[in-house]
Design an enzyme around this catalytic site. Sequence first.
Site, PDB file in Angstrom:
ATOM      1  N   HIS A 143       9.117 -25.667  34.547  1.00 58.92           N
ATOM      2  CA  HIS A 143      10.099 -24.528  35.011  1.00 58.92           C
ATOM      3  C   HIS A 143      10.908 -24.937  36.176  1.00 58.92           C
ATOM      4  O   HIS A 143      10.620 -25.935  36.849  1.00 58.92           O
ATOM      5  CB  HIS A 143       9.299 -23.469  35.682  1.00 58.92           C
TER       6      HIS A 143
ATOM      7  N   ARG B  30      14.350 -23.089  29.874  1.00 57.75           N
ATOM      8  CA  ARG B  30      13.822 -23.889  31.030  1.00 57.75           C
ATOM      9  C   ARG B  30      13.836 -25.101  30.846  1.00 57.75           C
ATOM     10  O   ARG B  30      13.998 -25.971  32.033  1.00 57.75           O
ATOM     11  CB  ARG B  30      12.441 -23.153  31.152  1.00 57.75           C
TER      12      ARG B  30
ATOM     13  N   HIS C 191       4.599 -25.422  34.961  1.00 61.04           N
ATOM     14  CA  HIS C 191       4.548 -23.827  34.826  1.00 61.04           C
ATOM     15  C   HIS C 191       3.407 -23.319  33.956  1.00 61.04           C
ATOM     16  O   HIS C 191       2.482 -23.007  34.150  1.00 61.04           O
ATOM     17  CB  HIS C 191       5.811 -23.220  34.421  1.00 61.04           C
TER      18      HIS C 191
END
Length: 222
Positions: free
Chosen positions: A78, A115, A218
């Site tokens: 992320h 991302r 993430h």
Amino acid sequence: GKVDGVKVTVEGEEKTIKSQAVVVTTGGYGANFEMLEEQNPELKDYVTTNSEGTTGDGIKMIEALGGQTVDMDQIQIHPTVQQDNGVLIGEVVRGEGAIMVSQEGKRFVNEMDTRDNVSAAENKLKEKSSYLIFDDGVKERAAAIAFYEKQGFVVQSDSIEGLAKELDMDASNLEETLTTWNKAVADKKDAEFGRETAMDHALDSGNYYAIKIAPGIHYTMG
């Protein structure tokens, strides 16, 4: 010699559910840095947004029984993670109109890209980090920012020049970046990076704010 079902207890009664296979969903291993490095050595020094208990114990238990793993190397990064303690700065901040700038005070990416692409663009910067820049309008529309303020993540000033000084950033660059961005919002066309979403509001309302961010681990998807 084959797993072909599960036994469950429902209201005290044991039942057997037969199947051709069993998929065990155990949670991820995003806080197990040894496993992360084993799957992708490039992630060795990354922070994680995951809780400290996310260590892949379920995966290891199933492996010990001969179970198969799938896609263990698929790890999502992320781009907007506060680095001191791995707090995710949610998409809502960009979604309500924030932009990302380098230490030089310049945009460097379409902030609403995927991302992995946004993270890759950050990693090409000399500092491998950047800042989310926003105004009072974004702050009012994104309730999560109040939490980030309480955590001490948010730098504030009543002017663009003042914010640049707080960030040890070239004020003229940041001024030019915001002027160019606000024109892009007015024209509904981001000529620099092709952003097409979250362009409903110019960054010209009240105080100005920044949160320093960099990529972090993430999701582990295996």
